[in-house]
Structure formats: structure tokens, C-alpha cells
Motif scaffolding. Sequence first.
Motif, PDB file in Angstrom:
ATOM      1  N   GLY A   1       0.782  -1.231   0.000  1.00  0.00           N
ATOM      2  CA  GLY A   1       0.000   0.000   0.000  1.00  0.00           C
ATOM      3  C   GLY A   1       0.805   1.266   0.000  1.00  0.00           C
ATOM      4  N   CYS A   2       2.141   1.151  -0.145  1.00  0.00           N
ATOM      5  CA  CYS A   2       2.997   2.345  -0.045  1.00  0.00           C
ATOM      6  C   CYS A   2       3.118   3.083  -1.371  1.00  0.00           C
ATOM      7  N   GLY A   3       2.585   2.524  -2.458  1.00  0.00           N
ATOM      8  CA  GLY A   3       2.617   3.213  -3.735  1.00  0.00           C
ATOM      9  C   GLY A   3       3.603   2.673  -4.740  1.00  0.00           C
ATOM     10  N   LYS A   4       4.106   1.433  -4.545  1.00  0.00           N
ATOM     11  CA  LYS A   4       5.092   0.869  -5.476  1.00  0.00           C
ATOM     12  C   LYS A   4       4.523   0.758  -6.886  1.00  0.00           C
ATOM     13  N   THR A   5       3.303   0.220  -6.977  1.00  0.00           N
ATOM     14  CA  THR A   5       2.695   0.030  -8.292  1.00  0.00           C
ATOM     15  C   THR A   5       2.481   1.367  -8.995  1.00  0.00           C
TER      16      THR A   5
END
Length: 798
Positions: free
Chosen positions: A201-205
Motif C-alpha cells: 500500500g505504499c505506492g510501489k505500483t
Amino acid sequence: MADQDQPQEGANVVNIQAPHLPAVPQAQVQADEPSPGTAREEIPSTSGETARAQRMKGSTDAKLALKDFPCPVYEVVPSPSGKCRRKGYGKTTKGKKIVYSKKFINYFNERTWEQTKVNITENYKLQNLSEPDFEVNPQLRKVSRFYLGEMAPKVAEYNIKSEFTVKANEQKVGKPISLDELVKQLTNKRYTRIALIGQPGCGKTTILKRLAQILLVVNELVQQAQVSHGSFSLSKKIKKMKRCFKFIHHLNIKDIPILKGTSRDEAISPCELLFGKIASRLSSQDKEEGYEWLHENQSKTILFLDGLDQATWSLLGKHNKMKYTDKSSTATSMYNLLTGNLFPRMTIVISSREHRLASLPSELRPQFITALAGLARDDIKRLFIAIMGDGGEKAWEKLTMQSPALIPLSSVPLFLIFNAIGCKNNPDTMTGIMLQILHIFMRSDHTHEKNQIENKLRKLMLMSFEGTKDRRVIFTIHDLEKVELDPNDVHDFIIKVPGKNMFNQHLMEGDHLMFFSHQILQEVLSALYISNMDSTAFRAFIETEMDYDHWAVVRHFLSGIILNPDIESSLIANLSSGARQDEKIRFVREFLTSKSSQKMKSCHRLDLFGTLYEANDTELIHSCIKEINFKFESITTVGMHAMSSVMRRCNQLDIVCLCGCSLNDELVHILTSNLKGSCLKLNELDVSFNDTLGAAGFGELGIVVSQCHVEVFSAADCYLTTEGMKAFKENTRNAKIKLLDLSMNDISRLKDEGLSTISEIVYQCQVEKLGMRRCYPNLDQLERFKASIADIGVYLYD
């Protein structure tokens, strides 16, 4: 006459011996002959498969690796360029080759452009969330010592996230880098294997997609990108970057087909694996020429692979080497790709959770690792206001006033979305937010059979509890079978809001290795399981387990579930009908009361504040917190949030001692923000021996002194400046201070203007005693200062 051992052109043969493996002895092959009466597959002499390949049929590559038998490689000898490919066709001219390869290149660049468009609110339209018209990316940090213990988990896969509890050391790992610097590294041919890591959920994608889009725009590879070049959100440095890529491919690892490679029919070439299965619209000749172009132009190619931690094939064990035209298992192909045996000059960027990257052997480790370090506070505010749409400013003000402890959690983009959704239902704790999320799932249109869904969730609670107890975040099919769950049941668990998917993401991901889409889901389900234990088991857990560090976040949730009166019983009853029994309430209160009276490290005491905040038990807080003393102990941002969020729920405190805590303006701002609107009265505030407060920090302290009716304020040895005193004076306004201690501050830095400001503070705040010990003013300064306060009646001790 051709040699009989020489394969015919285009024939398939097995690479009999791996470069690093001994040949299989004939005796060993014979030992594996089937017993009489057993069905036996006929082995044609011209099949091209070795005896080893035949013996391996039906096994998985994971088992083969375990037995030190890597999957076989089936060699494919390609047709030489320019020779006849099919009957009736002549040689492929150079011009035609370019046309075919160009179709291949354009197809994938255009596909990447479409695949990497980012819309962070796409799945939340029925929640009235708005798509921001600007980009916000997490902070980035280059982690050069990842495999030397800087970040890689050593043993346990379970790792408490710093946003959700107080750690002993909140020191940021790695070196901060900008998005510009990261893009520059992608074009640096020194690094061809690059990784982006971070928690779920940290924004990698999202950031991986944005990087692909940036490179498409900079290199003007598709028509839409060329149009967007002027309006795309790019820095001047990026816009001026030289064009170095002609082919950009983005692929989700979980979408890569799984082939075992134990026979030729179950084998695949690396190019077909990564490109061919996707490009169904392209002809065979387009693909073949495209593969050849890739091989010849590796340095002009970049491949983005999202979600290594979601791979269901194993990279561990031994793997044969192969050429890009050969065929083998998915695992062997990916191993050769990531080690650089295949396409060594191609740039490959992968994203992963930390634990999966940490387990890679040395030959698979990326050369450059960047960690996503959460959203900055200002970006949290901008993004929250934007996605809330109309009324966003009021929603943010409400959040900062009523639920300040939720703000640091929102540095994780996924939890920011949770906060925005939950904001409409007024929960002001992490427990309240997560129970709201689960409750939305419980009442969604997906849950036709409510009792069945509740039963499945309870089984997931048990699995979550067992995993957390063992400090694991990875689960297998065996774990599901132990709680009598079918993998298909779990994959059907999609959190929804009435009428539409709430998240376009399964509650759990993967096939053979599974994990919750965010670790916090595992932790809240663990807490619900514990809360539903019978009284005897519950008491045993409280007395023997609850104090261990790996239960820290679960401890927060459990206290909220059992004690918080603001959380509606209906949110808990369906999943934990026995949570709020009188005995359990008593056990948790006794535990927290006992903890508050013990001596402990500052991080543990601050974490206790976080637990008390989630409990929201006014009587318990008042009985546990009489004074706060962190003298010469480190306080982190999360710790300050925890402490000040509990302070706001206190009516009276005798003393808050934060001397020697390395306070700065950011930490004091958190304190000020969290106390805004509270009824706290504070007798004494001591911030002595903090020399990094600065003018902004002293200005914030003036607000605390005024709002909390502080009677004794100590700021000894705080590197006072004239600007700091002016800011303090500005914000203390009509505060009444009985004792103002400014001892051990070098008056030479203040000069006459600073001393004059202090005299104005003394007059304005009706100071009765003023401490100026060891301030070393010269005699003229001292006389002028005394004269300026002579009529006020203040007692000056120096």
C-alpha cells in the motif's frame, strides 16, 4: 555428410548438461526405471529429451530445485536471419525486417502507455472521492546497504511498520533522493537491475507506472506521449534528459504465465513468456523480428516488472543457463533474466516487498535499491483534501482537530484512502477506521450468505493470529487447510461497498504463497480473534503474550476493540461477540495500569500512549497519566503523535518534561496541532537542553504555553535567539507565567534587542520569577536589562 550428433536446423534439443552441474550417471538413470507392471512412457530416440528430462516429468520446479535437479532447457536453434522461413517465401529483406520489428516495438510502447495510466480513485467513485489534478509521490531513499542489515529482514518476515507503532529507533535508512535522481539512475548504464521496495500500500505500483510514463514522454515513443510532452508534469531536468530508450514494457509479475518446464510441452521461451503471450494481435514474423531486435538493442530497452513478492514460482535453488531462443520453465527463464544471463544490457526495474528481495541469493540481487519512505506531511494534506473533493478543507480541519493520531498513518497511501472513506463515519482511531472497512465488506452485495462470510472471516482471524504469533506475514495453502478454508474462498474475498467493488484488489493475493494486501488487515483480524477468546484463554494471552513487541499493533487494536466506548458495538458484535465482557475489560485495564507504573524504555512508554489513545478510556487515561517525563530520551514523530494525542484527552497534568529530547519545530508543531481545542491545563512545561528548536519551534511553544495555561516554563540552554523570543512573545499573548527560566542561554546572541524582547515577555505575561543564571551578560547589558524590568516587580535570579 552431416554429423549425426549435429541437430538439424530448427530442431528442438535438450541442453544436456548445465554449466554448473555434473552429468547424471547412467546407473542413476537406470535406477529410476519403473517396476514391472508400471505404466511406462515410451522414449523416442529422436525426441531430443535427455533421460533426466524424462525422469522429471510431472514434478514441479520447486521440487526439482529441492532435489538439486534444475528444470531442463530445451534448445531451439533459430532460423538464420535472411533464410527462407516458410515454403513459398523468399528472403526477408532488411527493410521488411525493420517494418516487422517496428510493429512489435510500437505495439508494446502503446500498450505500456495504456497500462500505466494512473487513476488513484478509480475504484472509489461511489464513495464520492475525486481524482487529484496533480501527482503526489512517496518520498524516496537510496538504500545502498540493504543486504548489510540496513533494511533487509534477517530472520522474521513479520516487521512492525513504523507508521503504526513507536519503534526504538525511527532513524531513516538510506539517503534521500528525488524522483529526478531516480529517473536519472534508470538511464545510467552502470545499473541494469534496479529495485523499488516498500510495504504493502505504499505506492510501489503507482510510482512504477509513473516512471514508465515519464520515460515514454521523454523519449516521445508513442503519439500520445509526444502530445503530452509539453503538459506532462515533468521537471526541467527530466525534460532535458537525453533519449536513450526505444522500447518500454510494463508487466505485472502475477500475470506472467506459469509453466513447469518438465517437458517440451510445458516449456516456454523467455521472449514468449514476457512478450509473445501478450501480443496476440501480432503475427509470428512480427514477434520473431521483434525478439531479434530486442536481442540486438538491449541497451535501448527497459522492462518494468511489478510485484516480485507476488510471484508463485521459485527463484531459489539451481537453474540451468539458457539463451533467449531456448525454452524452459517460468522460474528458469526469470532466473536467467534477473541474473543477467539473458539480456544483460537491458534495464530491468522490479518492485517488491522487503522480505522477498531480502531472500534473493547474491547473483539475483539488484544493483540499485530505492525504498519508498511514505508521503510527506504537506503531500498528505494536499492529497487528502483533493480526493475528498468539495469540503476537503473542512474534512482536513476536522481530521486534525478530532483525529490527529491518524495523520502519520496516512503517510501510507492506502491508509490515506482508508482515512478518507472512514472520515464520513467519524471514527477517530485506527481501530475505528479498520473496523469500518471490515464492516463495509460485511454488508456488501458480495455477502449474500452473511453467516457463511462471517464464518470464513473467523477462520481468517485464526490464521492471522497463528501467523502473527509465529511472526509471519507469508501464508501457504497448508495454512488455509489447517483452518478449513479453500484457496478459492479466500480469493473471493473482495472488500466492497454496496453496489460496487470497494477495492479492485483481493483481500489476499497469490496462489501458493499468500499474504494480506496490507499487513494491517492481518493485525486487526488477529486482534478480533484474541478478543473473541474465552476468558481463560484471553487472560492467559494478556499475561504471557501481550507484552511482546511483535504484538504492538495488535495491542493497539485489541485495546480499542475491548475498551473504546466510541466504537459502536455493532461493528464488533458480528466478528467478536464476546469482546466486551466485563472480565475482559478488567483484564485489559489492569494490564495497562500495571504497564503505566513500570519503568520502561522511552519507545515502550510512548507506545503505551498509543495504546491508551486507541482505548479512549477517559478514567483509565486519567489514572495512568499524571505527569509525562522523557528527560534526555529520544522522541520520534510517531512517538510525539502518540504522546500528544493522549495529552489532549487529559484534563490536568502536573509536568511535561521534554528536556534534552532533540526537539525541533516539526515535533513541536505536532504537539501544538494535537493539543488544539483540548481542555488540558498544564502546570509546568520543561523543554530545556533542546538547541534545535529554532524560531519556529519557540513560536509553537508559545501557543502551548498560552493554550494550556502553563505556569512554569523552562527553556534553559536552548540556544535562544532574538527571532525565537519574538516568535514566543507573539504567541503567548495574554498567558500568565509565574516562572520563566531562561538560564544558561548566551545573552551575547540576543544582544540588546533580544533582551528587550524578554522584558516585553515578562511584562506581557506578568512573570513573577525570571531565571537568568549563567547567561553571562556584560555589566552594561545587565544594568540596562534590570532597568527595563524594574517597574514590573519580577524577581530576577542569576
